[in-house]
Design a protein around this motif. Structure first.
Motif, PDB file in Angstrom:
ATOM      1  N   THR A 107      36.801  33.454  33.520  1.00  0.00           N
ATOM      2  CA  THR A 107      37.846  32.432  33.569  1.00  0.00           C
ATOM      3  C   THR A 107      38.927  32.778  34.572  1.00  0.00           C
ATOM      4  N   ILE A 108      39.445  34.031  34.520  1.00  0.00           N
ATOM      5  CA  ILE A 108      40.543  34.305  35.456  1.00  0.00           C
ATOM      6  C   ILE A 108      40.031  34.510  36.871  1.00  0.00           C
ATOM      7  N   THR A 114      52.867  40.920  33.969  1.00  0.00           N
ATOM      8  CA  THR A 114      52.477  40.027  32.876  1.00  0.00           C
ATOM      9  C   THR A 114      53.686  39.384  32.211  1.00  0.00           C
ATOM     10  N   GLY A 163      44.473  40.368  39.632  1.00  0.00           N
ATOM     11  CA  GLY A 163      43.426  40.806  38.713  1.00  0.00           C
ATOM     12  C   GLY A 163      42.055  40.763  39.372  1.00  0.00           C
ATOM     13  N   VAL A 211      41.738  43.655  41.909  1.00  0.00           N
ATOM     14  CA  VAL A 211      41.523  44.943  41.259  1.00  0.00           C
ATOM     15  C   VAL A 211      40.085  45.056  40.752  1.00  0.00           C
ATOM     16  N   THR A 212      39.613  43.959  40.115  1.00  0.00           N
ATOM     17  CA  THR A 212      38.248  43.953  39.600  1.00  0.00           C
ATOM     18  C   THR A 212      37.234  44.075  40.734  1.00  0.00           C
ATOM     19  N   VAL A 250      36.929  37.045  31.453  1.00  0.00           N
ATOM     20  CA  VAL A 250      37.110  37.583  32.804  1.00  0.00           C
ATOM     21  C   VAL A 250      36.663  36.573  33.843  1.00  0.00           C
ATOM     22  N   LEU A 253      48.610  28.170  35.389  1.00  0.00           N
ATOM     23  CA  LEU A 253      47.942  29.300  34.766  1.00  0.00           C
ATOM     24  C   LEU A 253      46.707  28.902  33.967  1.00  0.00           C
ATOM     25  N   LEU A 270      40.097  31.015  37.994  1.00  0.00           N
ATOM     26  CA  LEU A 270      41.441  30.447  38.125  1.00  0.00           C
ATOM     27  C   LEU A 270      42.242  31.083  39.265  1.00  0.00           C
ATOM     28  N   ILE A 301      49.016  36.377  39.619  1.00  0.00           N
ATOM     29  CA  ILE A 301      48.611  37.510  38.796  1.00  0.00           C
ATOM     30  C   ILE A 301      47.093  37.530  38.605  1.00  0.00           C
ATOM     31  N   TYR A 302      46.480  36.330  38.555  1.00  0.00           N
ATOM     32  CA  TYR A 302      45.020  36.279  38.476  1.00  0.00           C
ATOM     33  C   TYR A 302      44.404  36.776  39.779  1.00  0.00           C
ATOM     34  N   LEU A 317      50.720  45.669  37.626  1.00  0.00           N
ATOM     35  CA  LEU A 317      50.060  44.531  36.977  1.00  0.00           C
ATOM     36  C   LEU A 317      50.641  44.280  35.589  1.00  0.00           C
TER      37      LEU A 317
END
Lengths: 316, 300
Positions: free
Chosen positions: B36-37, B255, B267, B270-271, B34, B49, B40, B263-264, B251
């Motif tokens: 990591t993204i 993918t 993510g 959302v997180t 998590v 990506l 990124l 997309i990250y 989401l």
């Protein structure tokens, strides 16, 4: 919360509360309990029981390319099990799909149990203070509050062809070309499932461990048992209910999963859930319903088998 | 208890260090991907990506929220948030109510309990399909009748965010709510209520002034479950949202189509909402606890 003292007391309380039940009801009108339970019962009736009945009914309906029609035919089930008997000992599509799912269930169950038990054991018996236990437990649970999809895609930059793992292995010289099986493979699916669902093992096992009276363990040591003997003869039998609850969760979740297998398998690996979803997308509701009923039966049989071993309600 | 703690304090067994290392590795395993993204998602405009980072920027966030991206995120975001809050409130109210019912004896309590467990365990795709089928059948059967007396339009379908979608989410959050209520009430001493009783409190008064303050911290937990389970829910949403899409559905669709760090960025967004809600509620929880403790001390 003084866990050991509480365990001893709670059983006594249960006995006592059962005795006072009769007195209590005398000062509450009989219908109050029904009124209080009604909203939940209604939600489950409308959004769980009736939908399952609808699925069951529709699984006997007919469908054409354009529409679905009420009928009573068993062709949907025949389609689901097409060739399953005739092709023996070869596997029909449905059996092969279930076998593939079973493989993931076995791998993920074994891995989450081993990891979950170890983590719970560490938290319950090696961390000494309650605030520390709560803090470390929270550390384990926080990822659970974030989206599964995000936790899946977060493996892409690590496991991809140009991902971190391949880069490191290449630069160290362990491999000469990038490993292809890291992402969009059985490995990736199993890894993601373990990543997502280990917590479902940790929580119930940790709960069971915290309820163990610490004096039992002291007694085992005083009696001359080694650490290993205490673990296998005292702790494991006492946390069996927690292990079973965790196992039920993990096994049923993996059996019905289609998202993880879809995303992490690069949409190339079959699963029952994915079959159902594809059929829904083609508006073939009756056969999707038949598949859903078969899946439901498989899951319920599994749980029934496991539930015979433990009464969940006593364990909370 | 204190003596035992002191005795144990003397030496740590060697297994402690092995297990501590295992625990640390597990935490890295949980959080590593998590993180990591999250990192990124701040890729520079020319970044891809995977690592390495090509600079640091908010480019992908701007693209995502500026509407220049692939999907209309703002709408899905508001939709999911509204649904999450609704599910949260209903989950708390319905779970507490049912929890109180389970403290008494009533006919069908065992059945209701097993239904709740079943709703938790039956594969979500099956429930989702079932709700979709149920609504289709109701539409086929009831809509013509209702339309003939002018209540609804003859065409259209009842599948939607706050009909089938809400129900699907409740079928998922309520079992968690009920299980938490069980855990709470199993540990709640009944003599408090009986004392309130003896002092002449009505049913409502003993709930409002005795039980509710005692269970309040756990209700925050149920609220937290209600919101985050709904906010991230996808399998039960898949067939029940009708023509609308929630954020997790968008989401998941992305993918397969998006190949940029956008997309990250989604993510991460959302997180961020999940974490804001979690830590906000936890802060509220600790404030509540502290205030209560202070009040208890002054009253002593």
């Amino acid at each position: 919360m003084d866990a050991p003292a509480r365990t001893g007391a709670s059983n006594a309380e249960k006995g006592a509360s059962r005795a006072t039940d009769k007195q209590r009801t005398s000062w509450t009108a009989w219908w109050v309990a029904y009124a209080q339970a009604a909203p939940m019962a209604l939600v489950f009736l409308l959004f769980f029981i009736l939908p399952l009945l609808a699925t069951f009914v529709v699984s006997f309906w007919n469908y054409t390319e354009y529409s679905i029609e009420p009928a009573f035919v068993t062709t949907n089930y025949q389609d689901v099990f097409y060739g399953c008997v005739a092709r023996l000992p070869g596997l029909c599509t449905t059996f092969a799909t279930y076998l593939s799912t079973l493989k993931f269930v076995a791998i993920v169950w074994a891995a989450t149990l081993a990891i979950g038990f170890t983590i719970a054991y560490f938290l319950a018996f090696h961390v000494r203070t309650l605030p520390m236990q709560i803090a470390l437990f929270m550390v384990c649970t926080i990822p659970f509050w974030t989206s599964n999809v995000i936790r899946m895609i977060s493996w892409i930059p690590l496991l991809g062809r140009n991902g971190l793992v391949n880069e490191i292995l290449l630069s160290v010289g362990l491999i000469s070309s990038p490993l292809e099986w890291l992402l969009y493979s059985d490995f990736a699916v199993a890894l993601a499932l373990v990543h997502l669902y280990t917590l479902f093992m940790v929580v119930p096992i940790f709960n069971s461990m915290m309820r163990i009276d610490r004096s039992l363990i002291e007694a085992a040591y005083d009696g001359g048992a080694s650490g290993w003997q205490t673990l296998t003869n005292v702790i494991i039998p006492l946390v069996k209910p927690g292990i079973l609850i965790g196992s039920i969760f993990v096994v049923t979740i993996v059996t019905g999963d289609y998202l993880t297998i879809g995303i992490m398998g690069g949409q190339q690996i079959a699963s029952v859930g994915k079959v159902i979803q594809t059929q829904i997308n083609f508006l073939q509701f009756p056969i999707a319903a038949a598949n859903a009923i078969v899946l439901l039966a498989v899951v319920l049989l599994t749980i029934w088998g496991m539930l015979r071993l433990v009464d969940i309600r006593k364990e909370l | 208890m204190a003596a035992k703690t002191v005795a144990r304090e003397e030496k740590r067994p060697r297994s402690f260090y092995a297990l501590a290392l295992f625990f640390a590795l597990f935490v890295v395993f949980l959080y590593g991907p998590v993180v990591t993204i999250l990192t990124l998602s701040f890729q520079g405009p020319s970044g891809g990506l995977t690592f390495p980072m090509n600079g640091f920027s908010f480019y992908w966030f701007e693209r995502l929220w500026g509407g220049g991206g692939t999907v209309d995120i703002g709408t899905a975001f508001r939709r999911s948030f509204a649904l999450g809050l609704t599910v949260m409130v209903l989950t708390v109210v319905i779970s507490v109510s049912a929890g109180l019912a389970f403290r008494k004896k009533f006919f069908g309590s065992t059945a209701l309990f097993y239904v709740a467990i079943a709703s938790l365990i039956v594969p979500s795709i099956v429930v989702s399909l079932g709700i979709a089928l149920e609504f289709r059948i109701v539409d086929d059967v009831l809509r013509p009748a209702l339309a003939s007396i002018g209540l609804v339009s003859p065409r259209g379908n009842s599948l939607g965010l706050f009909t089938s979608g809400l129900g699907a989410h409740l079928s998922w959050t309520l079992p968690f709510g009920l299980l938490i209520m069980f855990a709470v009430f199993n540990r709640l001493d009944k003599s408090y209520e009986e004392a309130a009783r003896d002092l002449g409190a009505s049913n409502w008064q003993s709930f409002r002034y005795v039980i509710l303050p005692m269970i309040a911290p756990f209700l925050i937990g149920i609220a937290l479950f209600g919101f985050t389970l709904s906010w991230d829910e996808i399998a039960r949403s898949s067939q029940t949202m009708g023509s609308t899409n929630t954020l997790p559905l968008e989401l998941a669709a992305l993918t397969t189509t998006v190949t940029t760090p956008e997309i990250y960025a989604l993510g991460t967004s959302v997180t961020a909402v999940s974490f804001t809600v979690i830590f906000g509620t936890l802060a509220a929880f600790f404030l509540l606890q502290r205030r209560r403790r202070r009040r208890a001390m002054t009253e002593d």
